[in-house]
Structure formats: structure tokens, C-alpha cells
Design a protein around this motif. Structure first.
Motif, short mmCIF file in Angstrom:
data_model
loop_
_atom_site.label_atom_id
_atom_site.label_comp_id
_atom_site.label_asym_id
_atom_site.label_seq_id
_atom_site.Cartn_x
_atom_site.Cartn_y
_atom_site.Cartn_z
N PHE A 125 0.89 -1.10 -0.53
CA PHE A 125 0.07 -0.35 -0.33
C PHE A 125 0.79 1.46 -0.32
CE2 PHE A 125 -2.88 -3.26 1.91
CZ PHE A 125 -4.44 -2.90 0.53
N LYS B 201 -19.22 11.43 -0.96
CA LYS B 201 -18.41 10.09 1.00
C LYS B 201 -18.02 10.49 2.46
CE LYS B 201 -17.58 6.70 -2.85
NZ LYS B 201 -16.63 6.15 -3.62
N LYS C 241 -17.64 0.68 7.69
CA LYS C 241 -16.89 -0.58 6.36
C LYS C 241 -16.32 0.85 4.88
CE LYS C 241 -20.19 -4.21 5.98
NZ LYS C 241 -19.64 -5.28 5.88
N GLU C 242 -16.95 1.82 5.23
CA GLU C 242 -16.84 3.05 4.47
C GLU C 242 -15.42 3.32 4.63
OE1 GLU C 242 -18.57 3.41 1.96
OE2 GLU C 242 -17.88 5.20 1.50
N ILE D 166 -12.92 1.76 5.79
CA ILE D 166 -12.16 1.45 5.26
C ILE D 166 -11.27 1.10 3.45
CG2 ILE D 166 -10.82 -1.21 5.10
CD1 ILE D 166 -12.36 -1.76 8.24
N PHE D 167 -12.65 1.27 2.73
CA PHE D 167 -12.90 1.45 1.73
C PHE D 167 -12.41 2.59 1.23
CE2 PHE D 167 -15.77 -2.51 1.38
CZ PHE D 167 -15.19 -2.74 0.40
N MET E 152 -8.36 3.15 1.36
CA MET E 152 -8.04 2.04 0.53
C MET E 152 -7.92 1.62 -0.38
SD MET E 152 -6.60 0.61 3.75
CE MET E 152 -4.78 -0.13 4.06
N ASP E 153 -9.20 1.82 -0.93
CA ASP E 153 -9.30 2.05 -2.18
C ASP E 153 -9.53 3.20 -2.85
OD1 ASP E 153 -9.91 0.64 -4.01
OD2 ASP E 153 -12.21 0.73 -3.91
N ASP E 154 -10.06 4.39 -2.13
CA ASP E 154 -10.60 5.62 -2.61
C ASP E 154 -9.20 6.36 -2.71
OD1 ASP E 154 -13.28 5.09 -3.77
OD2 ASP E 154 -13.97 5.59 -1.58
N ASN F 144 -5.59 2.83 -3.59
CA ASN F 144 -5.82 2.55 -4.55
C ASN F 144 -5.34 3.76 -5.84
OD1 ASN F 144 -5.33 0.44 -4.44
ND2 ASN F 144 -7.19 -0.38 -4.20
N THR G 163 -9.38 -3.05 -3.62
CA THR G 163 -8.59 -3.43 -2.50
C THR G 163 -9.93 -4.87 -1.90
OG1 THR G 163 -6.82 -2.29 -1.78
CG2 THR G 163 -8.09 -3.72 0.15
N PRO H 252 -11.23 -6.70 1.43
CA PRO H 252 -10.54 -6.64 3.23
C PRO H 252 -11.51 -7.54 2.88
CG PRO H 252 -11.60 -4.54 2.37
CD PRO H 252 -11.25 -4.72 1.15
N GLY I 195 -13.23 -10.35 4.47
CA GLY I 195 -14.77 -10.34 5.06
C GLY I 195 -15.31 -9.65 3.73
N GLU I 196 -15.01 -8.61 3.22
CA GLU I 196 -16.23 -7.59 2.11
C GLU I 196 -16.25 -8.48 1.51
OE1 GLU I 196 -17.10 -4.45 3.79
OE2 GLU I 196 -15.89 -4.84 5.51
N VAL J 221 -16.26 -6.92 -3.23
CA VAL J 221 -16.38 -6.61 -3.53
C VAL J 221 -16.88 -6.87 -5.37
CG1 VAL J 221 -14.65 -5.32 -5.59
CG2 VAL J 221 -14.49 -5.18 -2.64
N LYS K 293 -20.09 -14.57 4.53
CA LYS K 293 -19.62 -13.41 5.44
C LYS K 293 -19.48 -13.89 6.77
CE LYS K 293 -20.67 -9.80 4.02
NZ LYS K 293 -19.59 -8.69 3.78
N ASP L 21 -20.39 -5.80 -0.75
CA ASP L 21 -20.52 -4.10 0.53
C ASP L 21 -19.92 -3.08 -0.22
OD1 ASP L 21 -20.62 -5.65 2.93
OD2 ASP L 21 -19.13 -6.79 2.24
N ARG L 22 -19.12 -3.56 -2.00
CA ARG L 22 -18.32 -2.26 -2.24
C ARG L 22 -18.62 -2.84 -3.78
NH1 ARG L 22 -13.93 2.95 -2.69
NH2 ARG L 22 -15.40 3.47 -1.15
N LYS M 288 -17.58 -1.76 -7.54
CA LYS M 288 -16.74 -0.91 -8.77
C LYS M 288 -17.85 -1.32 -10.44
CE LYS M 288 -11.95 -0.14 -8.24
NZ LYS M 288 -11.73 0.02 -6.42
N SER N 3 -16.41 4.04 -7.99
CA SER N 3 -16.47 2.50 -6.71
C SER N 3 -17.48 3.02 -5.51
CB SER N 3 -15.17 2.56 -6.57
OG SER N 3 -14.12 2.04 -7.15
N GLY N 4 -18.00 2.81 -4.87
CA GLY N 4 -18.58 2.81 -3.71
C GLY N 4 -19.57 1.41 -2.92
N ARG N 5 -20.74 1.95 -2.27
CA ARG N 5 -21.85 1.48 -1.48
C ARG N 5 -22.46 1.14 -2.65
NH1 ARG N 5 -23.84 3.85 3.04
NH2 ARG N 5 -23.96 6.12 1.60
N ASP O 159 -24.37 4.58 -2.96
CA ASP O 159 -23.38 5.64 -4.02
C ASP O 159 -23.46 5.33 -5.37
OD1 ASP O 159 -22.77 6.86 -1.23
OD2 ASP O 159 -20.18 5.12 -1.59
#
Ligand SMILES: [Fe+2]
Ligand SMILES: [Fe+2]
Lengths: 136, 354
Positions: free
Chosen positions: A8, A84, A107-108, A110-111, A114-116, A119, B25, B27, B29-30, B32, B183, B204-205, B207, B218-220, B223
Motif C-alpha cells: 500500500f 462520501k 466498512k466505508e 476502510i474502503f 484503501m480504495d478511494d 488505490n 482492494t 479486505p 470479510g468483505e 467486492v 460473511k 459491500d462495495r 466497482k 467505486s462505492g457502496r 452510492d
């Protein structure tokens, strides 16, 4: 817990240091959520959002300073994260009453980190590693 | 950090770029979801993660172990990944228990059988252990495929359109069960699908990938649905009504009244998109009278209906639009039909007139 391990890293110290600070802040929030310290959590999330915005501005001026050709796109990307951050601020006010809000916030965060944040920064990694080599 | 991390992935078939500097990414437990049309590169990305496709540029890390970078490719069987694909690919000549123990060749036999039975129990299929795949329904076979994928305690699970071979009722049931089990096992999961509703349910996310091998958003799930970045993403979830116009005083004039927007500047040419569920039909007796409309047709879909309406008066008289309402449309109860727009289901994007 979230951590910035080797894969990372952007390998530009100023940026990686900022990212680590943001990750520390996220871990504090997650800790507060785990301990059901919801008031603390509600205080910490706005701090995290401020810290993120400061980081975006610092990163943007660094990209501009080294004439990264996609600087404008990256500034636009940062701007697109406003929604966000608003969502996270809203969730933070709900965590005490709503377990789903607490879970969504965790969750939000962490994403988002790491992602927004990280990455998306990978786009300029090789450019900036070359540009800053020996100049930092 | 545990989970899957793909950085700077580029991929081309001949001269055609299918992946353009994609990083993601997942993580532990998630889940995508990569959502996009066929040919958008989502399956290629999944195959690169799994090692079925040779990496050309970038790195793939699973639980902090680099499994692929230029010049180094860990073979698929050494990546500790569970797979579940559309054609569950159970071995027809092996019993269910042998299918599940197949990937446990590193364990001794008794231990492998014990683990396999635990997994069959988890997916509710323990009583079918001695049967052969052809004796089971599609849904049951998919449960076995999940048990087989999870038996070796994978660090990552890859799902490629896993439910598209199942009929509607079974699909809903199996995907719910699958999600619950994933899960429960706290594994990182990457799923590929072209079905937006499936992505919304599972992820959870999300893309969203476009034709150019780039991630568009990318988002929930919320979103992607409520804040789509562009017209393409907005239209993923089905048909849209649209109005082209110019922004004046922070609003777009429409037959439904002025619709406010912060997303465009005054004088800018824009397209306003309105989801069918964003138009509300009523009898016009409230404080806001709404826009009078004629109902052209109504089709009951089950728990909702699609109602086609046309404007009864004004400059755009006769213009048709679609409305989605909960339940059946009851023309008799409604009387004179009026419409108004719920701004939460409207989106404004810059629009260059052709
Ligand atoms: Fe950054
Ligand atoms: Fe950035």
C-alpha cells in the motif's frame, strides 16, 4: 485494524506519512466503535474528514509542483469524494442508535482509505517516485 | 492487511487494451463486486487474481503475500483461492463428498473427510454426501460448489456470475445463503457480474467498469444507485426518463416544474435523468397539484407496475414517460392522474447536443 503494509506504499515519504496518519485516525475510530464509545466516535470522524481534506490539498500541491500531467484529474477525483465524506459524517451521528450505521461507517472508512485514497494514488506512484528521486 | 490487493493492473489481448491501470482492494470479510458489460475486462481481472490469466503489468497481493508480479507468478493451486463459477463444474463421476475433498489433497484422508462434512453441513447438504451430482438440482449443486470452494480455508473466494445458471426463485435463495455463509467465514470475496441487482444485493462495495477497461465508479451500492457519476452508470439500473435543457437560476425547467440542481452551472446544457420510481402519481388533490397526465398503459410486474403516461397539456403535450409504482395501478381509485418528481431520483449531467 487497518495497516499500511508494503503493497500500500506510494513510496513518496510525504504522502505515505499522511496516509499512515489517516490510517491511525481510522483505527482510533474503529477502536471507539468496537468499544461502543459512540460519542468519541462522533468526535473523531469530523477530525478524520478534516485530516483527509488537508491531505488532499497537500498531495495536490505536490503533484502540481512536480508537473504530474494528470494533476487536474486527480484533483477532480478528490473533489468527487466530498459526498462520501458527507456520508461518513452523517453516519457518525447515527452510530449510537443504529448498529447498521456503525457497521456501514466501519466498512466505508476502510474502503475509503484503501480504495478511494490509496488505490487511486497508485496512478501517480511511478511518476512521483521518479520525479522525487534524490530531490526529497 | 489481509485480503486481496491488486495494483496497477494492465492487460491487453493483442493490440486491444482490456484493463487500464486498475487497482482494487478486497479486505478480509468483505465482498467486492465488479459490475460491467461483457468485454469490460471484469472477468480478466478475476482470472488475473486467480492466476488463470498471466499477469502482464502490476502486482497481486493476497494476505500480504505477492502472488503475481512481472516475472513471478504463483500457480493457481498455490494461491489458496476458492472458486465458484456459473457452471459449477462438479466432477460428474465423483460423489458429493469426493467432490468436496478433491481440493484437500494436502490433508490426510480422515481429516479431509471431516472438513468436507463440516462444509457440507454448513451449506445444509450433509445428507447428500454419498450422492452423485446429477442426482441434485442446480441450486443444490451450487451449494456443493460453495462447500468445495470453502473447504480448503481459502484466503480469497472468486465468484464469476455464480448464480446466472439458476432460475429466478432459486437464484434469490442461493445468493442469500451464499452471502450469509461467506460473511460467516469472514473471507475476502471478489465477484463478477453483469447484473446490477445482484451486485446491489451482494456487495459491500461495487466497482462499475466501462468498455474501456477502466473503473468508472467505486462505492457502496447506495452510492452507485443514488449518486451515479455519469449517465452510463445511472442507466445501469434500467430505463430512465430524460429531459434535455439549460440551467437557469440553479434549476432546469421541465413539465414537472423547475427541478433544482447543484451539479451544473447557469447557462450549461444538461440532461436531467429521472428514474421511473422517481415519478409519483397521485390524484392532484394535495397542496401541490402536480402535472396533469394521461395514462397510456399499465403493466403489473408482481410487486410493482410500470405505468406509461403522457403529458396532458403544455408545450410538451403528448410526450410520454415511464413511472414505476408499488403494487398494481388502480385507475378507478386515482381519477384524474397527476404526477410530480421526487428529486432524490433525478440526476443531472452535462449534455452536449449532437
Ligand atoms: Fe493520497
Ligand atoms: Fe490522492
Amino acid at each position: 485494524m487497518v495497516e499500511i503494509t508494503r503493497s500500500f506504499e506510494i513510496e513518496v515519504d510525504i504522502i505515505d506519512d499522511d496516509h499512515r496518519r489517516l490510517v491511525d485516525s481510522i483505527n482510533e475510530i474503529i477502536q471507539a466503535l468496537n468499544n461502543e464509545q459512540f460519542e468519541l466516535c462522533a468526535q473523531l470522524v469530523p477530525d478524520f474528514v478534516d485530516l483527509s481534506k488537508q491531505h488532499f490539498r497537500r498531495e495536490e500541491s505536490l503533484l502540481a509542483k512536480y508537473d504530474y500531467p494528470q494533476t487536474d484529474n486527480h484533483i477532480k477525483h478528490h473533489a468527487s469524494l466530498d459526498d462520501k465524506m458527507e456520508t461518513m459524517l452523517a453516519l457518525a451521528t447515527k452510530v449510537a442508535d443504529s448498529p447498521p450505521a456503525a457497521e456501514a461507517l466501519r466498512k466505508e472508512l476502510i474502503f475509503f482509505m484503501m480504495d478511494d485514497i490509496i488505490n487511486e494514488d497508485m496512478d501517480f506512484k511511478s511518476f512521483m517516485v521518479n520525479a522525487t528521486a534524490g530531490k526529497a | 492487511m489481509d485480503g486481496l490487493h491488486m495494483v496497477g493492473i494492465e492487460h491487453a489481448y493483442g493490440n486491444t487494451n482490456v484493463l487500464n491501470n486498475v487497482s482494487l482492494t478486497v479486505p478480509a470479510g468483505e465482498l467486492v463486486c465488479l459490475l460491467g458489460p461483457s468485454g469490460c475486462g471484469k472477468t480478466t481481472l478475476l482470472r488475473i487474481a486467480g492466476g488463470m490469466e498471466k499477469l502482464q503489468a502490476g502486482t497481486v497481493t493476497i494476505d500480504e503475500e505477492i502472488v503475481a508480479e512481472p516475472g513471478h507468478q504463483l500457480p493457481p493451486e498455490d494461491r489458496k483461492i476458492g472458486y465458484m463459477f456459473q457452471d459449477y463444474a462438479l466432477f460428474p463421476h465423483l460423489t458429493i463428498i469426493d467432490n468436496v475433498t478433491f481440493g484437500l489433497f494436502r490433508m490426510d484422508k480422515a481429516e479431509a473427510v471431516k472438513r468436507a462434512m463440516e462444509m457440507l453441513d454448513l451449506v445444509g447438504m450433509a445428507q447428500h454426501a454419498a450422492k452423485h451430482p446429477h442426482m441434485l438440482s442446480g441450486g443444490q449443486q451450487q451449494r456443493i460448489a460453495l462447500a468445495r470452494a470453502l473447504a480448503p480455508k481459502p484466503r480469497l473466494v472468486l465468484l464469476d456470475e455464480p448464480f446466472s445458471g439458476l432460475d429466478t426463485n432459486m437464484r434469490a435463495k442461493i445468493r442469500e445463503e451464499t452471502l450469509m455463509i461467506l460473511k460467516h467465514t469472514n473471507v475476502a470475496t471478489m465477484m463478477v457480474t453483469h447484473d446490477p441487482e445482484e451486485a446491489m444485493f451482494m456487495a459491500d462495495r461495487i466497482k462499475v467498469m466501462g468498455d474501456n477497461g477502466k473503473v468508472l465508479q467505486s462505492g457502496r451500492p447506495a452510492d452507485i444507485y443514488y449518486k451515479p457519476v455519469d449517465e452510463y452508470v445511472a442507466r445501469l439500473f434500467g430505463p430512465m426518463n430524460h429531459i434535455d435543457g439549460i440551467v437557469h437560476n440553479g434549476a432546469i425547467g421541465s413539465s414537472f416544474g423547475d427541478i433544482k440542481t447543484d451539479d451544473a452551472e447557469n447557462g450549461q446544457a444538461v440532461r436531467l435523468l429521472i428514474r421511473p420510481e422517481g415519478v409519483v402519481l397521485h390524484d392532484g388533490k394535495g397542496t401541490d397539484g402536480g402535472t396533469p397526465v394521461d395514462v397510456v398503459s399499465a403493466h403489473l410486474l408482481g410487486d410493482s407496475s410500470i405505468v406509461r403516461c403522457s403529458l396532458r397539456e403544455g408545450a410538451n403535450k403528448g410526450a410520454e414517460f415511464q413511472v414505476r409504482i408499488a403494487g398494481a395501478f388502480d385507475a378507478a381509485a386515482m381519477g384524474q392522474v397527476h404526477a410530480h418528481v421526487d428529486p432524490r431520483h433525478t440526476f443531472v449531467y452535462p449534455h452536449d447536443k449532437q
